[in-house]
Design an enzyme around this catalytic site. Structure first.
Site, PDB file in Angstrom:
ATOM      1  N   HIS A  20       0.826  -1.211   0.000  1.00 13.94           N
ATOM      2  CA  HIS A  20       0.000   0.000   0.000  1.00 13.94           C
ATOM      3  C   HIS A  20       0.857   1.257   0.000  1.00 13.94           C
ATOM      4  O   HIS A  20       2.001   1.259   0.443  1.00 13.94           O
ATOM      5  CB  HIS A  20      -1.014   0.008   1.155  1.00 13.94           C
ATOM      6  CG  HIS A  20      -0.470   0.216   2.525  1.00 13.94           C
ATOM      7  ND1 HIS A  20      -0.828  -0.578   3.598  1.00 13.94           N
ATOM      8  CD2 HIS A  20       0.380   1.144   3.041  1.00 13.94           C
ATOM      9  CE1 HIS A  20      -0.220  -0.139   4.693  1.00 13.94           C
ATOM     10  NE2 HIS A  20       0.519   0.901   4.380  1.00 13.94           N
TER      11      HIS A  20
ATOM     12  N   GLU B 294      -5.086   0.467   0.162  1.00 20.09           N
ATOM     13  CA  GLU B 294      -4.920  -0.970   0.336  1.00 20.09           C
ATOM     14  C   GLU B 294      -5.242  -1.726  -0.959  1.00 20.09           C
ATOM     15  O   GLU B 294      -6.089  -1.286  -1.736  1.00 20.09           O
ATOM     16  CB  GLU B 294      -5.881  -1.461   1.419  1.00 20.09           C
ATOM     17  CG  GLU B 294      -5.674  -0.818   2.777  1.00 20.09           C
ATOM     18  CD  GLU B 294      -4.614  -1.526   3.600  1.00 20.09           C
ATOM     19  OE1 GLU B 294      -3.538  -1.839   3.055  1.00 20.09           O
ATOM     20  OE2 GLU B 294      -4.863  -1.764   4.776  1.00 20.09           O
TER      21      GLU B 294
END
Ligand code: GLP
Length: 257
Positions: free
Chosen positions: A153, A158
């Protein structure tokens, strides 16, 4: 093994020499800012990787002549990548407090100069939109410092995450909450479940990006990042479509090559 990547990779023996090398570039850019009145805000990250960099930067800037330093600090404007939802100013674990401790207090910067999403806002969705608009009004990011999450990330983008995602509220993965639990005394249950993060679209619109990766624990993800093609499953891989990226690594992170 030769690595075929569209950016420079700078490797140094250890964290200290790497931090000094990153700060050489930062210092040069900040001096240009004073000389040429560059206006785009800096983009800043939090996390353990950045601590020695901010410490070296503060030391370096404090050695500047007063008049130069005053001009720099008067015109300072930076936007952080992210903040947890539910904590913020006044909370010891927040990124807001982190920035005050590592940069704000040391350099005498005001909260207005060190922009960061307000994790305590009543409506985090409106706050994400306000933050995105504030950055847009300020002209977008100039130089951006990034760390790398263990799952690839950037900020709190994410996986899976595409390059068009904008500033928004996100749910944090179990692995990211685990990775960041060190800052909450190791108590996973205390780590917030959501955050506000700049998206890959604001990140990829930055003029110049410096991705810093240190420590043995990051060796696997650095290897995946360097060897993968662009994929939503490794959000950092989208940096490969940007024209001005430098990757900085210490030997511990780079050792698998
Ligand atoms: C965190 C932050 C990122 C940071 C990254 C790496 O979750 N949201 O901005 O760069 O993960 O953190 P560290 O430097 O502690 O490894």
């Amino acid at each position: 093994m030769p690595i075929n990547v569209p950016f420079e990779i700078m490797v140094r023996d250890d964290v200290d020499s790497l931090s000094e090398a990153v700060v050489d570039v930062l210092e040069k850019r900040l001096a240009e800012r004073v000389d040429h009145g560059l206006t785009k805000p800096l983009g800043l990250a939090t996390g353990r990787t950045m601590e020695p960099i901010y410490s070296a930067l503060v030391g370096r800037l404090k050695s500047w002549p007063d008049s130069l330093l005053d001009s720099l600090l008067d015109g300072w404007s930076s936007f952080n990548l992210d903040e947890y939802v539910g904590i913020g100013d006044g909370y010891s674990r927040s990124f807001c407090t982190y920035m005050k401790l590592h940069l704000g207090i040391e350099l005498g910067l005001t909260p207005e100069q060190l922009s960061i999403p307000n994790g305590l806002a009543d409506n985090p969705f409106k706050e994400a939109s306000r933050y995105r608009q504030d950055l847009e009004r300020s002209g977008g990011l100039g130089l951006l410092l990034l760390g790398l999450g263990s799952n690839g990330h950037l900020g709190f983008n994410e996986p899976p995450c595409g390059p068009k995602e904008a500033c928004r509220v996100v749910s944090l993965s179990a692995s990211t909450r685990e990775q960041n639990s060190f800052a909450f005394g190791g108590n996973l249950t205390d780590v917030p479940k959501r955050a506000i993060t700049l998206g890959l679209s604001e990140i990829l619109a930055a003029e110049e990006i410096h991705l810093v990766v240190t420590g043995e624990a990051k060796a696997n993800i650095l290897s995946s990042f360097l060897n993968s093609s662009c994929s939503d499953h490794l959000p950092a891989s989208w940096l490969k479509i940007h024209e001005r990226v430098v990757v900085w690594a210490d030997q511990a992170a780079f050792k698998s090559f």
